[in-house]
Design a protein around this motif. Structure first.
Motif, PDB file in Angstrom:
ATOM      1  N   LYS A  52     -14.252   1.332  -5.883  1.00 48.01           N
ATOM      2  CA  LYS A  52     -13.629   2.693  -5.765  1.00 48.01           C
ATOM      3  C   LYS A  52     -14.093   3.232  -4.735  1.00 48.01           C
ATOM      4  O   LYS A  52     -13.367   4.324  -3.961  1.00 48.01           O
ATOM      5  N   GLU A  53     -15.406   3.399  -4.393  1.00 54.26           N
ATOM      6  CA  GLU A  53     -16.007   4.315  -3.249  1.00 54.26           C
ATOM      7  C   GLU A  53     -15.265   3.757  -2.023  1.00 54.26           C
ATOM      8  O   GLU A  53     -15.386   4.461  -1.075  1.00 54.26           O
ATOM      9  N   THR A  54     -15.371   2.255  -1.711  1.00 51.19           N
ATOM     10  CA  THR A  54     -14.860   1.998  -0.761  1.00 51.19           C
ATOM     11  C   THR A  54     -13.344   2.148  -0.511  1.00 51.19           C
ATOM     12  O   THR A  54     -13.004   2.668   0.638  1.00 51.19           O
ATOM     13  N   LEU A  55     -12.529   2.282  -1.518  1.00 51.81           N
ATOM     14  CA  LEU A  55     -11.063   2.600  -1.427  1.00 51.81           C
ATOM     15  C   LEU A  55     -11.111   4.015  -1.201  1.00 51.81           C
ATOM     16  O   LEU A  55      -9.931   4.362  -0.396  1.00 51.81           O
ATOM     17  N   LEU A  56     -11.811   4.974  -1.704  1.00 51.72           N
ATOM     18  CA  LEU A  56     -11.752   6.079  -1.652  1.00 51.72           C
ATOM     19  C   LEU A  56     -11.780   6.661  -0.061  1.00 51.72           C
ATOM     20  O   LEU A  56     -11.108   7.373   0.420  1.00 51.72           O
ATOM     21  N   ASN A  57     -12.752   5.892   0.828  1.00 54.75           N
ATOM     22  CA  ASN A  57     -12.839   6.359   2.230  1.00 54.75           C
ATOM     23  C   ASN A  57     -12.192   5.298   3.136  1.00 54.75           C
ATOM     24  O   ASN A  57     -12.182   5.218   4.361  1.00 54.75           O
ATOM     25  N   THR A  58     -10.999   4.682   2.427  1.00 58.12           N
ATOM     26  CA  THR A  58     -10.184   3.747   3.467  1.00 58.12           C
ATOM     27  C   THR A  58      -9.053   4.445   3.893  1.00 58.12           C
ATOM     28  O   THR A  58      -8.120   4.867   2.999  1.00 58.12           O
ATOM     29  N   ARG A  59      -8.924   4.430   5.110  1.00 54.99           N
ATOM     30  CA  ARG A  59      -7.584   4.913   5.639  1.00 54.99           C
ATOM     31  C   ARG A  59      -6.499   4.012   6.080  1.00 54.99           C
ATOM     32  O   ARG A  59      -5.493   4.531   6.305  1.00 54.99           O
ATOM     33  N   GLU A  75       3.111  -4.196  -4.861  1.00 53.84           N
ATOM     34  CA  GLU A  75       1.822  -3.884  -5.551  1.00 53.84           C
ATOM     35  C   GLU A  75       1.043  -3.165  -4.712  1.00 53.84           C
ATOM     36  O   GLU A  75       0.378  -2.092  -4.984  1.00 53.84           O
ATOM     37  N   ALA A  76       0.916  -3.419  -3.404  1.00 57.50           N
ATOM     38  CA  ALA A  76       0.397  -2.644  -2.332  1.00 57.50           C
ATOM     39  C   ALA A  76       0.736  -1.276  -1.930  1.00 57.50           C
ATOM     40  O   ALA A  76      -0.101  -0.578  -1.980  1.00 57.50           O
ATOM     41  N   ILE A  77       2.064  -1.353  -2.202  1.00 59.78           N
ATOM     42  CA  ILE A  77       2.867   0.157  -1.932  1.00 59.78           C
ATOM     43  C   ILE A  77       2.185   1.141  -3.079  1.00 59.78           C
ATOM     44  O   ILE A  77       1.820   2.152  -2.990  1.00 59.78           O
ATOM     45  N   GLU A  78       2.518   0.550  -4.118  1.00 61.15           N
ATOM     46  CA  GLU A  78       2.188   1.335  -5.471  1.00 61.15           C
ATOM     47  C   GLU A  78       0.690   1.805  -5.479  1.00 61.15           C
ATOM     48  O   GLU A  78       0.395   2.857  -5.719  1.00 61.15           O
ATOM     49  N   ARG A  79      -0.250   0.789  -5.031  1.00 58.31           N
ATOM     50  CA  ARG A  79      -1.735   1.034  -5.208  1.00 58.31           C
ATOM     51  C   ARG A  79      -2.004   2.249  -4.024  1.00 58.31           C
ATOM     52  O   ARG A  79      -2.851   3.106  -4.544  1.00 58.31           O
ATOM     53  N   PHE A  80      -1.378   2.427  -2.910  1.00 51.87           N
ATOM     54  CA  PHE A  80      -1.703   3.539  -1.998  1.00 51.87           C
ATOM     55  C   PHE A  80      -1.013   4.661  -1.977  1.00 51.87           C
ATOM     56  O   PHE A  80      -1.112   5.352  -1.184  1.00 51.87           O
ATOM     57  N   LYS A  81       0.212   4.752  -2.975  1.00 49.90           N
ATOM     58  CA  LYS A  81       1.065   5.738  -2.828  1.00 49.90           C
ATOM     59  C   LYS A  81       0.214   6.958  -3.147  1.00 49.90           C
ATOM     60  O   LYS A  81      -0.367   6.988  -4.184  1.00 49.90           O
ATOM     61  N   GLY A  82       0.676   8.033  -2.354  1.00 51.62           N
ATOM     62  CA  GLY A  82      -0.016   9.426  -2.627  1.00 51.62           C
ATOM     63  C   GLY A  82      -1.264   9.520  -2.221  1.00 51.62           C
ATOM     64  O   GLY A  82      -1.929  10.362  -2.490  1.00 51.62           O
ATOM     65  N   THR A  83      -1.929   8.479  -1.368  1.00 55.18           N
ATOM     66  CA  THR A  83      -3.434   8.372  -1.125  1.00 55.18           C
ATOM     67  C   THR A  83      -3.189   8.616   0.483  1.00 55.18           C
ATOM     68  O   THR A  83      -2.285   8.709   1.010  1.00 55.18           O
ATOM     69  N   LYS A  84      -4.515   8.864   1.247  1.00 55.44           N
ATOM     70  CA  LYS A  84      -4.428   8.888   2.584  1.00 55.44           C
ATOM     71  C   LYS A  84      -4.668   7.532   3.420  1.00 55.44           C
ATOM     72  O   LYS A  84      -4.245   7.395   4.468  1.00 55.44           O
ATOM     73  N   THR A  85      -4.364   6.628   2.524  1.00 56.31           N
ATOM     74  CA  THR A  85      -4.440   5.177   3.120  1.00 56.31           C
ATOM     75  C   THR A  85      -3.250   4.554   3.686  1.00 56.31           C
ATOM     76  O   THR A  85      -2.096   4.752   2.846  1.00 56.31           O
ATOM     77  N   LYS A  86      -3.110   4.111   4.757  1.00 56.47           N
ATOM     78  CA  LYS A  86      -1.776   3.536   5.346  1.00 56.47           C
ATOM     79  C   LYS A  86      -2.020   1.859   5.366  1.00 56.47           C
ATOM     80  O   LYS A  86      -3.004   1.503   5.292  1.00 56.47           O
ATOM     81  N   TYR A 145      -4.546 -16.845  -1.415  1.00 57.71           N
ATOM     82  CA  TYR A 145      -5.046 -15.721  -0.450  1.00 57.71           C
ATOM     83  C   TYR A 145      -4.239 -14.435  -0.507  1.00 57.71           C
ATOM     84  O   TYR A 145      -3.707 -14.148   0.714  1.00 57.71           O
ATOM     85  N   LEU A 146      -4.243 -14.080  -1.750  1.00 60.03           N
ATOM     86  CA  LEU A 146      -3.525 -12.649  -1.983  1.00 60.03           C
ATOM     87  C   LEU A 146      -4.358 -11.529  -2.064  1.00 60.03           C
ATOM     88  O   LEU A 146      -5.723 -11.850  -2.662  1.00 60.03           O
ATOM     89  N   PRO A 147      -4.322 -10.308  -1.840  1.00 58.77           N
ATOM     90  CA  PRO A 147      -5.289  -9.023  -2.097  1.00 58.77           C
ATOM     91  C   PRO A 147      -5.228  -9.055  -3.508  1.00 58.77           C
ATOM     92  O   PRO A 147      -4.481  -9.229  -4.496  1.00 58.77           O
ATOM     93  N   GLN A 148      -6.682  -8.802  -3.795  1.00 55.75           N
ATOM     94  CA  GLN A 148      -7.194  -8.663  -5.362  1.00 55.75           C
ATOM     95  C   GLN A 148      -7.755  -6.942  -5.201  1.00 55.75           C
ATOM     96  O   GLN A 148      -9.046  -6.815  -5.216  1.00 55.75           O
ATOM     97  N   TRP A 149      -6.747  -6.086  -5.403  1.00 51.33           N
ATOM     98  CA  TRP A 149      -7.494  -4.829  -5.128  1.00 51.33           C
ATOM     99  C   TRP A 149      -8.317  -4.173  -6.124  1.00 51.33           C
ATOM    100  O   TRP A 149      -9.273  -3.495  -5.755  1.00 51.33           O
ATOM    101  N   ASP A 150      -8.486  -4.677  -7.393  1.00 46.95           N
ATOM    102  CA  ASP A 150      -9.448  -4.332  -8.380  1.00 46.95           C
ATOM    103  C   ASP A 150     -10.591  -4.886  -8.033  1.00 46.95           C
ATOM    104  O   ASP A 150     -11.696  -4.318  -8.873  1.00 46.95           O
ATOM    105  N   LYS A 151     -10.748  -5.711  -7.074  1.00 46.37           N
ATOM    106  CA  LYS A 151     -12.032  -6.427  -6.861  1.00 46.37           C
ATOM    107  C   LYS A 151     -12.756  -5.395  -5.654  1.00 46.37           C
ATOM    108  O   LYS A 151     -13.742  -5.697  -5.364  1.00 46.37           O
ATOM    109  N   ILE A 152     -12.001  -4.433  -5.219  1.00 46.91           N
ATOM    110  CA  ILE A 152     -12.678  -3.601  -4.170  1.00 46.91           C
ATOM    111  C   ILE A 152     -13.180  -2.190  -4.996  1.00 46.91           C
ATOM    112  O   ILE A 152     -12.659  -1.709  -5.885  1.00 46.91           O
TER     113      ILE A 152
END
Length: 385
Positions: free
Chosen positions: A157-164, A186-197, A148-155
């Motif tokens: 790109k369109e969804t992630l681009l609009n994820t805040r 991994e989560a911090i690295e994935r969203f570093k430099g994006t608008k996602t918190k 039950y861990l996040p699998q970021w690659d299964k989301i």
């Protein structure tokens, strides 16, 4: 009906609807395993501190909106001791009148209408209400067994681009899964430099059975985009006190504090004093709580294994995620357990679509009740054959 369109779109809270309601059950004495309210008493020292604080004249008046310096310092010291995380008590700490208020209010603070918020599925039921109240778009962060861990690659790109905003919660309610520091890295690295918190709900921090649960703030760069929400309810047996706090990214913390300055007028001073005393004096009690629930986990899982009843391995928290028999979904199995075995559990579906064929079982009961419940569930092994 006098209700706004915004509020009308939000489903009733499952636990608000069911907690405390009279239930019709079978002939056996009822065992309530549906709600995660700690079964132990609040430690006497905390109660005594609270009682003394009630008599202090300063606590009978308004207090500073954003909390006593002594409470904020206790939070800073606690995080330094427990997680080796340094915090600024003014810029990186926000006191919460119950962590649910912070978790539900957060999207209104930092998410714009139409933006996406990723919610764990399965995950805590009330996150979604906060997203809808902010006119944002809830999107599932599907968590698959057994970890039950996040699998970021299964989301997409369109969804992630609009994820805040992304909600994480480990130990996970309801699955009992846990995260290692590398998961947060991994989560911090994935969203570093994006608008996602990121917000990490750390309600069950005290309960890690194979290893100590890490704080997301231990990951390098975490304070650039993440906060963590900590509750005193479970670890300290203080659920009725409604005390918690958020720590981490200063911009998110300041947004929460601004929001609270309009919705709350400061936490009751005696509550702050009791919480301060708990944080400063009860580290050993947290260890005892963990050992108690680890023993309960070991004994309860052993009973299920004896009967070959499938469940997800419980690595932390206070809940066990039980698979339903093949001819049941979660809701029908809840009804069956209630009528046939007089056991009340929570269906999996309020925790997300991927909970349809599970029920959540709380281990926050005394040993005798847990043993009796295990025996009753063992008697249902024929349903799984």
């Amino acid at each position: 009906m006098a209700i706004s369109d915004r509020l009308a779109q939000i489903p009733d809270s499952y636990f608000a609807k069911t907690m405390g309601q009279k239930v019709e059950h079978g002939p056996l004495p009822l065992i309530n395993m549906a709600v995660g309210i700690p079964d132990g008493e609040t430690p006497k020292g905390i109660i005594d501190c609270f009682a003394d604080a009630l008599r202090q004249p300063d606590n009978q008046k308004y207090v500073a909106f954003h909390g006593k310096d002594s409470f904020k310092q206790a939070i800073v010291d606690f995080y330094q001791r427990q997680f080796q995380v340094e915090l600024d008590k003014e810029d990186e700490v926000c006191i919460l009148y119950g962590t649910k208020n912070g978790l539900v209010g957060l999207p209104t603070c930092i998410v714009n209408p139409g933006e996406n918020v990723l919610l764990p599925d399965p995950g805590y039921t009330d996150y979604k209400a906060g997203v809808l109240l902010a006119d944002a778009q809830p999107q599932p962060l599907v968590l698959e067994p057994p970890y039950y861990l996040p699998q970021w690659d299964k989301i997409s790109k369109e969804t992630l681009l609009n994820t805040r905003l992304v909600y994480l919660t480990y130990p996970n309610n309801p699955t009992g899964s846990v995260a290692t520091k590398s998961v947060f890295d991994e989560a911090i690295e994935r969203f570093k430099g994006t608008k996602t918190k990121i917000v990490h709900d750390f309600a069950y921090s005290a309960f890690g059975f194979d290893a100590k649960n890490p704080s997301i703030l231990q990951s390098e760069g975490a304070k650039d985009l993440a906060i963590e929400i900590f509750s005193l309810s479970k670890g300290y047996n203080m659920s009725g006190f409604r005390v918690g706090f958020a720590v981490g990214n200063k911009d998110i913390i300041q947004a929460l504090k601004k929001y609270q300055s309009h919705t709350h007028a400061g936490m009751f001073g005696a509550l702050q004093d009791a919480a301060t005393y708990a944080l400063n004096n009860y580290d050993a009690f947290l260890d005892e709580q963990n050992l108690t629930f680890k023993r309960r986990r070991d004994e309860f899982e052993a009973k299920l294994q004896q009967a070959n009843i499938p469940f997800e391995p419980m690595k932390g928290g206070i809940f066990l995620w039980l698979r339903t028999p093949k001819n049941f979904n979660g809701e029908s199995f809840v009804d069956y357990l209630l009528q046939e075995q007089s056991i009340l559990v929570a269906p999996g579906i309020p925790f997300g679509e991927h909970g349809e064929h599970y029920v959540r079982i709380s281990l926050a009961l005394d040993d005798a009740s847990l043993l009796e419940a295990a025996k009753r569930i063992q008697s249902l092994k024929h349903l799984y054959e």
